[in-house]
Design a protein around this motif. Structure first.
Motif, short mmCIF file in Angstrom:
data_model
loop_
_atom_site.label_atom_id
_atom_site.label_comp_id
_atom_site.label_asym_id
_atom_site.label_seq_id
_atom_site.Cartn_x
_atom_site.Cartn_y
_atom_site.Cartn_z
N ARG A 13 0.84 -1.19 0.00
CA ARG A 13 0.00 0.00 0.00
C ARG A 13 0.88 1.25 0.00
NH1 ARG A 13 -4.32 -0.46 4.34
NH2 ARG A 13 -5.12 1.28 3.16
N GLU A 17 -2.75 5.93 0.15
CA GLU A 17 -3.83 5.00 0.46
C GLU A 17 -4.09 4.93 1.97
OE1 GLU A 17 -3.77 1.74 -3.11
OE2 GLU A 17 -2.07 1.73 -1.71
N TYR A 18 -3.04 4.92 2.77
CA TYR A 18 -3.22 4.92 4.22
C TYR A 18 -3.90 6.20 4.68
CZ TYR A 18 -0.40 0.72 4.88
OH TYR A 18 0.08 -0.56 4.85
N GLU A 20 -5.85 8.16 2.91
CA GLU A 20 -7.24 8.13 2.44
C GLU A 20 -8.10 7.25 3.33
OE1 GLU A 20 -6.78 8.95 -2.33
OE2 GLU A 20 -6.63 6.89 -1.63
N GLU A 21 -7.56 6.13 3.77
CA GLU A 21 -8.32 5.23 4.64
C GLU A 21 -8.65 5.92 5.97
OE1 GLU A 21 -8.20 0.59 6.08
OE2 GLU A 21 -6.28 1.59 5.72
N LEU A 22 -7.67 6.58 6.56
CA LEU A 22 -7.92 7.32 7.80
C LEU A 22 -8.90 8.47 7.54
CD1 LEU A 22 -7.40 7.84 10.78
CD2 LEU A 22 -5.37 9.16 10.11
N ASP A 24 -11.29 8.61 5.34
CA ASP A 24 -12.65 8.05 5.22
C ASP A 24 -13.25 7.78 6.59
OD1 ASP A 24 -12.44 8.12 2.45
OD2 ASP A 24 -12.01 5.98 2.24
N GLU A 25 -12.44 7.22 7.49
CA GLU A 25 -12.92 6.93 8.84
C GLU A 25 -13.25 8.21 9.60
OE1 GLU A 25 -14.21 4.96 12.18
OE2 GLU A 25 -13.82 4.11 10.21
N ARG A 28 -16.52 9.75 8.34
CA ARG A 28 -17.68 9.05 8.91
C ARG A 28 -17.97 9.53 10.34
NH1 ARG A 28 -15.61 4.85 5.78
NH2 ARG A 28 -14.29 3.98 7.41
N TYR A 70 0.73 6.13 11.59
CA TYR A 70 0.23 7.50 11.47
C TYR A 70 0.98 8.34 12.49
CZ TYR A 70 -3.64 5.55 8.80
OH TYR A 70 -4.39 4.91 7.84
N VAL A 84 -6.75 1.50 11.94
CA VAL A 84 -7.34 2.78 11.56
C VAL A 84 -8.30 3.29 12.64
CG1 VAL A 84 -8.79 3.95 9.84
CG2 VAL A 84 -7.07 2.31 9.12
#
Length: 98
Positions: A13, A17-18, A20-22, A24-25, A28, A70, A84
């Protein structure tokens, strides 16, 4: 590359990408996020508490000998990138309006 459960090589990865994943969380959870891609510098995730716009932070994702992590902008680890939810919990706690 490392083998996945099927025995085939899984692509590694990327930092983006990392982040973006954080992002997204955190989205939310009600935070505003923006991926920042400054020329000549590492990408970061700008996170803002929409209820208190002064509460912002730039989060980095860096790979070390012990995996991806992170990081806060002041060079302190937040959590392993594989967790995450834990990273989002810490960011939410630091950026909480009190």
């Amino acid at each position: 590359m490392t083998p996945d459960d099927t025995g085939t090589a899984a692509p590694s990865r990327t930092r983006i990408e990392y982040l973006e994943e954080l992002g997204d969380e955190l989205t939310r959870r009600g935070f505003r996020v923006r991926l920042t891609l400054p020329r000549g510098q590492s990408p970061s995730l700008h996170v803002m508490n929409p209820d208190a716009s002064a509460l912002t932070e730039n989060i980095l994702a860096e790979q070390g000998a012990d995996g991806w992590w992170y990081w806060w902008s002041w060079a302190e680890r937040i959590a392993a990138a594989a967790d995450v939810a834990a990273a989002a919990d810490r960011v939410a706690l630091v950026l909480a309006a009190r």
